[in-house]
Design an enzyme around this catalytic site. Sequence first.
Site, PDB file in Angstrom:
ATOM      1  CE  LYS A   1      -1.156   1.368   4.214  1.00  0.00           C
ATOM      2  NZ  LYS A   1      -1.256   3.258   4.636  1.00  0.00           N
ATOM      3  CG  ASN A   2       2.642   2.756   3.602  1.00  0.00           C
ATOM      4  OD1 ASN A   2       1.464   3.747   3.651  1.00  0.00           O
ATOM      5  ND2 ASN A   2       3.126   2.492   4.675  1.00  0.00           N
TER       6      ASN A   2
ATOM      7  NE  ARG B   1       0.066  11.928   7.340  1.00  0.00           N
ATOM      8  CZ  ARG B   1       0.340  13.255   7.434  1.00  0.00           C
ATOM      9  NH1 ARG B   1      -0.123  14.060   7.452  1.00  0.00           N
ATOM     10  NH2 ARG B   1       1.207  14.150   6.596  1.00  0.00           N
TER      11      ARG B   1
ATOM     12  CB  CYS C   1      -4.604  10.712  11.813  1.00  0.00           C
ATOM     13  SG  CYS C   1      -2.470   9.355  11.955  1.00  0.00           S
TER      14      CYS C   1
ATOM     15  NE  ARG D   1       0.577  10.712   9.811  1.00  0.00           N
ATOM     16  CZ  ARG D   1       0.590   9.913   8.858  1.00  0.00           C
ATOM     17  NH1 ARG D   1      -0.341   8.761   9.736  1.00  0.00           N
ATOM     18  NH2 ARG D   1       1.309   8.919   7.928  1.00  0.00           N
ATOM     19  N   PRO D   2       2.896  16.807  10.874  1.00  0.00           N
ATOM     20  CG  PRO D   2       5.108  17.253  11.300  1.00  0.00           C
ATOM     21  CD  PRO D   2       3.799  16.241  12.019  1.00  0.00           C
TER      22      PRO D   2
ATOM     23  CG  ASP E   1       7.667  20.744   9.669  1.00  0.00           C
ATOM     24  OD1 ASP E   1       6.869  19.622   9.407  1.00  0.00           O
ATOM     25  OD2 ASP E   1       9.209  20.753  10.471  1.00  0.00           O
ATOM     26  CG  LEU E   2      10.044  17.669   7.271  1.00  0.00           C
ATOM     27  CD1 LEU E   2      10.936  16.383   8.630  1.00  0.00           C
ATOM     28  CD2 LEU E   2      11.972  18.641   8.646  1.00  0.00           C
TER      29      LEU E   2
ATOM     30  CG  ASP F   1       3.585   2.221   9.523  1.00  0.00           C
ATOM     31  OD1 ASP F   1       4.329   1.882   8.572  1.00  0.00           O
ATOM     32  OD2 ASP F   1       3.404   2.616  10.123  1.00  0.00           O
TER      33      ASP F   1
ATOM     34  CB  ILE G   1       8.286   6.476  14.275  1.00  0.00           C
ATOM     35  CG1 ILE G   1       9.106   6.097  13.873  1.00  0.00           C
ATOM     36  CG2 ILE G   1       7.781   7.673  13.297  1.00  0.00           C
ATOM     37  CD1 ILE G   1      10.491   6.674  12.911  1.00  0.00           C
TER      38      ILE G   1
ATOM     39  NE  ARG H   1      -6.755   4.738   5.998  1.00  0.00           N
ATOM     40  CZ  ARG H   1      -6.176   5.532   6.133  1.00  0.00           C
ATOM     41  NH1 ARG H   1      -6.488   6.035   7.885  1.00  0.00           N
ATOM     42  NH2 ARG H   1      -5.572   6.001   5.643  1.00  0.00           N
TER      43      ARG H   1
END
Length: 423
Positions: A22-23, A91, A115, A120-121, A123-124, A307, A329, A399
């Site tokens: 999925k990822n 996301r 979430c 879960r920013p 900014d990067l 995960d 994380i 999901r």
Amino acid sequence: MQSVRIKGRAKLQGKVAISGSKNSGLPLLAASLLTDEPVVLTNVPQLNDIRFMLQLLEFLGCETTFEQNQTRVRALKIHGNPSYELVKQMRASICLLGPLIARLGHAEIPLPGGCVIGQRPIDLHLRGLQKLGCDIRIQNGVVCASATHLRGTNIFLGGRQGSTVTGTANILCAATRAKGITTIQSAACEPEIIDLCHLLLAMGAKIEGIGSPTLIIEGVDSLHGASHRLIPDRIEYGTFFMLALMTRSAIQLPPLDPCLSGALLYILEQSGARWEENADGILVRGDRSSLNPVELTTLPFPGFSTDLQAQMCALMTQVEGVSVITERIYPSRFMHISELGRMGADILLEGSSAIIKGATTLSGAPIMASDLRAGASLYMAGLAAEGETIVQRVYHVDRGYEKLDEKLCQLGAEIERFDDKNI
Ligand code: EPZ
């Protein structure tokens, strides 16, 4: 909403197929926006998140098909304004940002919310795009990005928790069309980023340092269509591996590319897990393993994956002794702990560490999934527990796990899905 009823003390046996990642699928589908030619992906898992990404691409104007685990996306004429109603549902929609800016020179993407697993920013992501020459403004919760042209540069993409997976995907995609050379330092080394690099190479991109924390990308004028097979889902693989250990079952898994394992097999072997390598892959001998408690911290790849943290917590409830699992994380990614506690698990949360006293006999109970990996850990607990467990809100699990109920039933589990009127 749907729930599943799980009969405990399951003795599982047989062979399970591991689906495509999925990822990988999500950022690779987004990368289809980089060309006006068709991009075909195979070994694509039939998951709600994948279907949702295709829905987003269609909203942007792409032609898409999804049949027999194969997707075909053609971004002939597209725009760059997905709606908040769509983006807020997943996301990973943020993966559209880099490809859209590279293709169109602008994009308006609503800020993805947080979430349950934590803040879960992005900014990067935004820092990297600004370094490439993007003008970034946040207006009314929307990221408004524009660039007359992207120029290659040196980018350090590390944050407090280390590298960012989808942040690396975004900057990587944008850099393939920037003028000149881009160096990304502290790039994510996850196998899913390597998979994305392989697709981009097939599309005509020029990338060096693949798999390392330093990626060097030479921008090109255009990218063309390509076909690519997704890597297997290493998180699903790890989930079934730990399920075999937790239910003391013998489960046959396909071969695992050592490049996908990271710390997983090392930690399980250190804990006393036993398995046999054979012509079909790996036969996990949960029935012959005598596990010791673990002390681990989740880290970016090749460290132990966040995960798989919930699944390891569930497994360690069945192991004599005290295990300490620290989440580096997403420090608050422990929604599964209270649900496991309802089943009798003895787990103390100390800051971002779960202190698990095993072994406890879990007893079946009605419990609730909060995110896809927590949901998977609750399936595991229900299969190992005494009695019957009802896992509510299984849409979370749908999901990220293709046909999980079906795969488990084929191994001998007794699982029944039903429309739950109680929620
Ligand atoms: C990816 O999310 C995965 N999702 C997640 O999997 C996974 O948990 C995560 O990587 C970590 O491995 C997909 O690939 C679609 P990050 P991503 O950016 O990219 C911080 C699952 O269960 N950070 O690597 O969103 C962030 O807060 C999902 O399949 C910043 O500070 O995660 C976190 O602490 C859940 N600023 C750390 O970095 C940023 O701009 C890693 O986040 C971006 C991230």
